[in-house]
Design a protein around this motif. Structure first.
Motif, PDB file in Angstrom:
ATOM      1  N   ALA A  35       0.827  -1.208   0.000  1.00 32.68           N
ATOM      2  CA  ALA A  35       0.000   0.000   0.000  1.00 32.68           C
ATOM      3  C   ALA A  35       0.862   1.259   0.000  1.00 32.68           C
ATOM      4  CB  ALA A  35      -0.937  -0.005   1.209  1.00 32.68           C
ATOM      5  N   LEU A  36       1.960   1.232   0.766  1.00 30.90           N
ATOM      6  CA  LEU A  36       2.860   2.387   0.809  1.00 30.90           C
ATOM      7  C   LEU A  36       3.485   2.649  -0.560  1.00 30.90           C
ATOM      8  CD1 LEU A  36       4.306   4.582   2.419  1.00 30.90           C
ATOM      9  CD2 LEU A  36       6.051   2.893   3.024  1.00 30.90           C
ATOM     10  N   ALA A  37       3.848   1.581  -1.266  1.00 29.69           N
ATOM     11  CA  ALA A  37       4.433   1.755  -2.597  1.00 29.69           C
ATOM     12  C   ALA A  37       3.425   2.410  -3.547  1.00 29.69           C
ATOM     13  CB  ALA A  37       4.882   0.399  -3.143  1.00 29.69           C
ATOM     14  N   ILE A  38       2.162   1.969  -3.441  1.00 31.78           N
ATOM     15  CA  ILE A  38       1.139   2.560  -4.302  1.00 31.78           C
ATOM     16  C   ILE A  38       0.916   4.036  -3.950  1.00 31.78           C
ATOM     17  CG2 ILE A  38      -1.290   2.457  -4.948  1.00 31.78           C
ATOM     18  CD1 ILE A  38      -1.173  -0.566  -4.474  1.00 31.78           C
ATOM     19  N   VAL A  39       0.896   4.344  -2.634  1.00 28.02           N
ATOM     20  CA  VAL A  39       0.728   5.739  -2.217  1.00 28.02           C
ATOM     21  C   VAL A  39       1.890   6.588  -2.712  1.00 28.02           C
ATOM     22  CG1 VAL A  39       0.647   7.259  -0.206  1.00 28.02           C
ATOM     23  CG2 VAL A  39      -0.717   5.171  -0.245  1.00 28.02           C
ATOM     24  N   ARG A  40       3.104   6.038  -2.637  1.00 28.97           N
ATOM     25  CA  ARG A  40       4.267   6.795  -3.134  1.00 28.97           C
ATOM     26  C   ARG A  40       4.140   7.074  -4.628  1.00 28.97           C
ATOM     27  NH1 ARG A  40       9.047   3.470   0.083  1.00 28.97           N
ATOM     28  NH2 ARG A  40       8.947   4.709   2.024  1.00 28.97           N
ATOM     29  N   GLN A  41       3.627   6.074  -5.361  1.00 31.87           N
ATOM     30  CA  GLN A  41       3.416   6.290  -6.797  1.00 31.87           C
ATOM     31  C   GLN A  41       2.417   7.421  -7.028  1.00 31.87           C
ATOM     32  OE1 GLN A  41       1.395   3.142  -8.729  1.00 31.87           O
ATOM     33  NE2 GLN A  41       1.401   4.136 -10.748  1.00 31.87           N
ATOM     34  N   MET A  42       1.324   7.406  -6.276  1.00 28.98           N
ATOM     35  CA  MET A  42       0.317   8.453  -6.425  1.00 28.98           C
ATOM     36  C   MET A  42       0.878   9.822  -6.017  1.00 28.98           C
ATOM     37  SD  MET A  42      -2.981   6.383  -4.930  1.00 28.98           S
ATOM     38  CE  MET A  42      -4.037   7.802  -5.049  1.00 28.98           C
ATOM     39  N   GLN A  43       1.687   9.828  -4.954  1.00 27.73           N
ATOM     40  CA  GLN A  43       2.299  11.099  -4.524  1.00 27.73           C
ATOM     41  C   GLN A  43       3.257  11.615  -5.587  1.00 27.73           C
ATOM     42  OE1 GLN A  43       4.440  10.878  -0.836  1.00 27.73           O
ATOM     43  NE2 GLN A  43       4.875  13.089  -0.807  1.00 27.73           N
ATOM     44  N   HIS A  44       4.030  10.703  -6.179  1.00 26.78           N
ATOM     45  CA  HIS A  44       4.956  11.112  -7.245  1.00 26.78           C
ATOM     46  C   HIS A  44       4.186  11.697  -8.427  1.00 26.78           C
ATOM     47  CE1 HIS A  44       8.336  11.070  -9.996  1.00 26.78           C
ATOM     48  NE2 HIS A  44       7.623  10.328 -10.849  1.00 26.78           N
ATOM     49  N   MET A  45       3.078  11.048  -8.779  1.00 25.63           N
ATOM     50  CA  MET A  45       2.261  11.561  -9.874  1.00 25.63           C
ATOM     51  C   MET A  45       1.711  12.940  -9.532  1.00 25.63           C
ATOM     52  SD  MET A  45      -1.262  10.025 -11.504  1.00 25.63           S
ATOM     53  CE  MET A  45      -0.542   8.424 -11.783  1.00 25.63           C
ATOM     54  N   ALA A  46       1.195  13.102  -8.307  1.00 23.81           N
ATOM     55  CA  ALA A  46       0.636  14.398  -7.915  1.00 23.81           C
ATOM     56  C   ALA A  46       1.712  15.480  -7.895  1.00 23.81           C
ATOM     57  CB  ALA A  46      -0.016  14.275  -6.534  1.00 23.81           C
ATOM     58  N   ASP A  47       2.907  15.151  -7.398  1.00 18.13           N
ATOM     59  CA  ASP A  47       3.990  16.142  -7.372  1.00 18.13           C
ATOM     60  C   ASP A  47       4.387  16.555  -8.783  1.00 18.13           C
ATOM     61  OD1 ASP A  47       4.005  16.047  -4.636  1.00 18.13           O
ATOM     62  OD2 ASP A  47       5.701  14.649  -4.481  1.00 18.13           O
ATOM     63  N   THR A  48       4.450  15.567  -9.690  1.00 22.48           N
ATOM     64  CA  THR A  48       4.825  15.884 -11.074  1.00 22.48           C
ATOM     65  C   THR A  48       3.756  16.724 -11.754  1.00 22.48           C
ATOM     66  OG1 THR A  48       5.999  13.769 -11.175  1.00 22.48           O
ATOM     67  CG2 THR A  48       5.603  14.907 -13.256  1.00 22.48           C
ATOM     68  N   LEU A  49       2.488  16.368 -11.525  1.00 16.98           N
ATOM     69  CA  LEU A  49       1.398  17.164 -12.091  1.00 16.98           C
ATOM     70  C   LEU A  49       1.427  18.586 -11.551  1.00 16.98           C
ATOM     71  CD1 LEU A  49      -1.590  14.646 -12.041  1.00 16.98           C
ATOM     72  CD2 LEU A  49      -0.464  15.606 -14.047  1.00 16.98           C
ATOM     73  N   VAL A  75       5.324   0.623 -13.058  1.00 14.89           N
ATOM     74  CA  VAL A  75       4.190   1.380 -12.559  1.00 14.89           C
ATOM     75  C   VAL A  75       4.441   1.939 -11.184  1.00 14.89           C
ATOM     76  CG1 VAL A  75       2.544   0.112 -13.950  1.00 14.89           C
ATOM     77  CG2 VAL A  75       3.137  -0.758 -11.678  1.00 14.89           C
ATOM     78  N   ALA A  76       5.428   1.441 -10.498  1.00 18.10           N
ATOM     79  CA  ALA A  76       5.715   1.959  -9.166  1.00 18.10           C
ATOM     80  C   ALA A  76       6.451   3.280  -9.224  1.00 18.10           C
ATOM     81  CB  ALA A  76       6.536   0.943  -8.376  1.00 18.10           C
TER      82      ALA A  76
END
Length: 476
Positions: free
Chosen positions: A298-312, A435-436
C-alpha cells in the motif's frame, strides 16, 4: 473616450467638414470683402479724379464747373454723397450741398502734397458708416492756354478734394454673402453628416457581422471558425488572428480534457491496487508479517500516487508561469553525478552498465529545476533500458552551446511513437512499464523545464538505442 466607432467617425467627420467649411468660408468672405472694398475705393477714386478735372483756378478764386447730370448725387437727399475741398492751409474752399454746414474728416496725417491720395473708413455727417477718398492736386488755370503761351505767375497752390459715400449697400451685400456662406456651410455639413452616416454604417457592417458571429460561438464547441465574406482588407488579419486563437483554445481545451481523462485513468490503477490490497488484507485475519507486507504494498502505491501528484503540480506551476527561474553557472558533470547516486542501486539491480563521457561543460540555467529534469532523464534511462543493457552519458560544449546526450539500449519504439514521448501520460511500452515509479509525465516535465530555461530537448531511436539530447546556452 466612450462611444461607438460609428458615432466617433460621424462626429469627427462633421467637425472636420465644419472646420474646413468655416475656414474656407472665412477666407472666401475675406477675399470677397477685399475685392468689393477695392472696387468701392476705385469707384470713389474715379469720381474724385473726375471732380478734380472740373476744378479751375481763376485769379484768387477757385471755380468748379458742376454738371447737374453728374453731380446730382451730391444734392441733399437720402443716401447722398459728399465732397469737400480744402486749401493747403486747411481752409474750406468748397463743399457739397449735401454737407450743409458740416465738414468731412480731413486726414492731417498725410503730407497733402500734390499727388497725395488715399481712402479710409469714416463716419459720415448723418451718422452713416462710409468711406472717404481724398486727392491733393494742383488745379489748372482757367485761362491755361493763354498762360502757357506767355510767362505768368507760378502754378496754383495745391488743394485737397475729398469724396465720401456710405457703405450701407456694401455692408448689406457682405452680410448677405456671409449669411449665404453660413447657410451653404450648414447645409453642406448636414448633407456630409447624412452621407457619412450612411457610409460609416455600411463600412462598419462587416464589424457588426463579425460581432454577431463571435456572439454565436459556444464554449461547448470551439471547432467553429469565423467566416467573413467579403472581408475588408483591414479585418482580414483580425479574422485570421481570431480563428488562430479559436484553434489554440480548441487545442488547449482538448489537451485539458485529455489530461483530465488521462489523470483519472492513471489514478484508477493505483487506487484499484490500493483498494484490492486493503480488501484482501482485511478479508481474513493475518499475522504480523502478512499485515506488514500488505502495508508495504500500500505504501508503494501511495508513493506512486504522490509522485504523480507532485509531477502534475510541477507541470501546472510551470505552464501557468508560477515558476521563476534564475540563471547561474552550473557544473553539468558534477550535477549529473549527483543525480545518478539515487539511481545507482536500481541500475545495479538491473545489471545495467553505464559509460560516462563527461567533458567540461558549464551551462547557464536554474539549478533546482535543471536538477529535476536531469534526474527524470536518467531515471527514464534506468527504467526503460533492457535488463543487463547499457546507458551512456556524454557532455560537450562548443560554439556557446552545452550539449548533453543520455542513451540507453532496449528501445523498441517506432519513429511514429518517438514523436509522442514528450506528451503527458504517454508510454510506448506498457508491457515493461515500472508502474511503481513512472506514470508517463517525466519527459513531459523535462520539456517544460528546458523550454522555461531557453533550452531544447529532443529524442530519437536508432538501432534499438533510445537517445535524449539536451542543449543549453553555455556560460561565457
Amino acid at each position: 473616450m466612450t462611444g461607438s466607432i460609428q458615432s466617433r467617425l460621424i462626429a469627427g467627420t462633421i467637425l472636420g467638414v465644419a472646420a474646413v467649411l468655416a475656414v474656407s468660408g472665412s477666407l472666401l468672405d475675406l477675399l470677397v470683402r477685399t475685392a468689393l472694398l477695392g472696387e468701392f475705393d476705385r469707384s470713389l477714386a474715379a469720381k474724385v479724379r473726375l471732380l478734380a478735372s472740373l476744378v479751375e483756378q481763376e485769379g484768387e478764386r477757385l471755380e468748379i464747373e458742376f454738371d447737374p447730370d453728374r453731380t446730382a448725387e451730391f444734392l441733399p437727399r437720402a443716401g447722398c454723397e459728399y465732397f469737400q475741398i480744402w486749401s493747403s492751409t486747411g481752409r474750406v474752399l468748397e463743399r457739397s450741398a449735401s454737407l450743409g454746414d458740416a465738414d468731412l474728416a480731413r486726414f492731417d496725417d498725410h503730407a497733402n502734397g500734390p499727388g497725395d491720395s488715399g481712402c479710409r473708413p469714416v463716419v459720415l455727417p448723418d451718422g452713416r458708416a462710409g468711406r472717404q477718398f481724398h486727392l491733393t492736386f494742383q488745379p489748372r488755370w482757367a485761362d491755361d492756354e493763354e498762360r502757357s503761351a506767355s510767362s505768368g505767375p507760378p502754378a496754383p497752390p495745391p488743394v485737397t478734394l475729398a469724396v465720401a459715400r456710405d457703405t450701407l449697400d456694401l455692408g448689406r451685400t457682405l452680410r448677405h454673402l456671409r449669411f449665404l456662406l453660413i447657410g451653404v456651410g450648414g447645409a453642406a455639413t448636414a448633407l456630409a453628416a447624412a452621407l457619412m452616416a450612411g457610409v460609416v454604417r455600411g463600412g462598419l457592417g462587416p464589424l457588426r457581422r463579425l460581432a454577431e458571429q463571435i456572439a454565436r460561438l459556444k464554449e461547448t464547441d470551439l471547432s467553429e471558425r469565423i467566416v467573413l465574406h467579403p472581408a475588408p482588407a483591414e479585418l482580414g488579419p483580425v479574422v485570421d488572428r481570431l480563428n488562430d486563437l479559436l484553434h489554440r483554445l480548441e487545442s488547449a481545451f482538448a489537451r485539458e480534457k485529455a489530461f483530465a481523462a488521462d489523470a483519472a485513468h492513471e489514478l484508477r490503477t493505483p487506487l484499484a491496487g490500493l483498494r484490492s490490497t486493503l480488501e484482501v488484507t482485511l478479508s481474513r485475519s493475518r499475522d504480523e508479517l502478512g499485515y506488514r507486507a500488505a502495508l508495504t504494498d500500500a505504501l508503494a502505491i501511495v508513493r506512486q500516487m504522490q509522485h504523480m501528484a507532485d509531477t502534475l503540480l510541477a507541470l501546472t506551476r510551470i505552464e501557468s508561469g508560477q515558476v521563476k527561474v534564475s540563471r547561474e553557472r552550473i557544473d553539468l558533470p558534477s550535477m549529473l553525478r549527483e543525480c545518478w547516486r539515487p539511481l545507482a542501486g536500481r541500475a545495479e539491480q538491473r545489471r545495467l552498465r553505464i559509460a560516462w563521457d563527461l567533458r567540461p561543460a558549464t551551462p547557464l540555467g536554474d539549478r533546482e529545476t535543471l536538477r529535476q529534469a536531469l534526474s527524470n532523464i536518467l531515471d527514464n534511462a534506468v527504467t526503460y533500458a533492457d535488463e543487463g543493457g547499457a546507458i551512456q552519458v556524454q557532455t560537450q560544449e562548443s560554439a556557446g552551446v552545452t550539449c548533453l546526450t543520455v542513451s540507453n539500449t532496449g528501445c523498441t519504439l517506432s519513429p511514429e511513437q518517438i514523436q509522442h514521448v514528450f506528451e503527458r501520460f504517454w508510454r510506448g511500452d506498457s508491457a515493461r512499464q515500472d508502474v511503481a515509479h513512472h506514470c508517463g509525465l517525466g519527459l513531459a516535465l523535462c520539456r517544460r523545464i528546458l523550454d522555461l530555461q531557453g533550452g531544447r530537448i529532443t529524442a530519437e531511436c536508432a538501432g534499438g538505442v533510445f537517445k535524449v539530447s539536451v542543449s543549453l546556452a553555455a556560460a561565457s
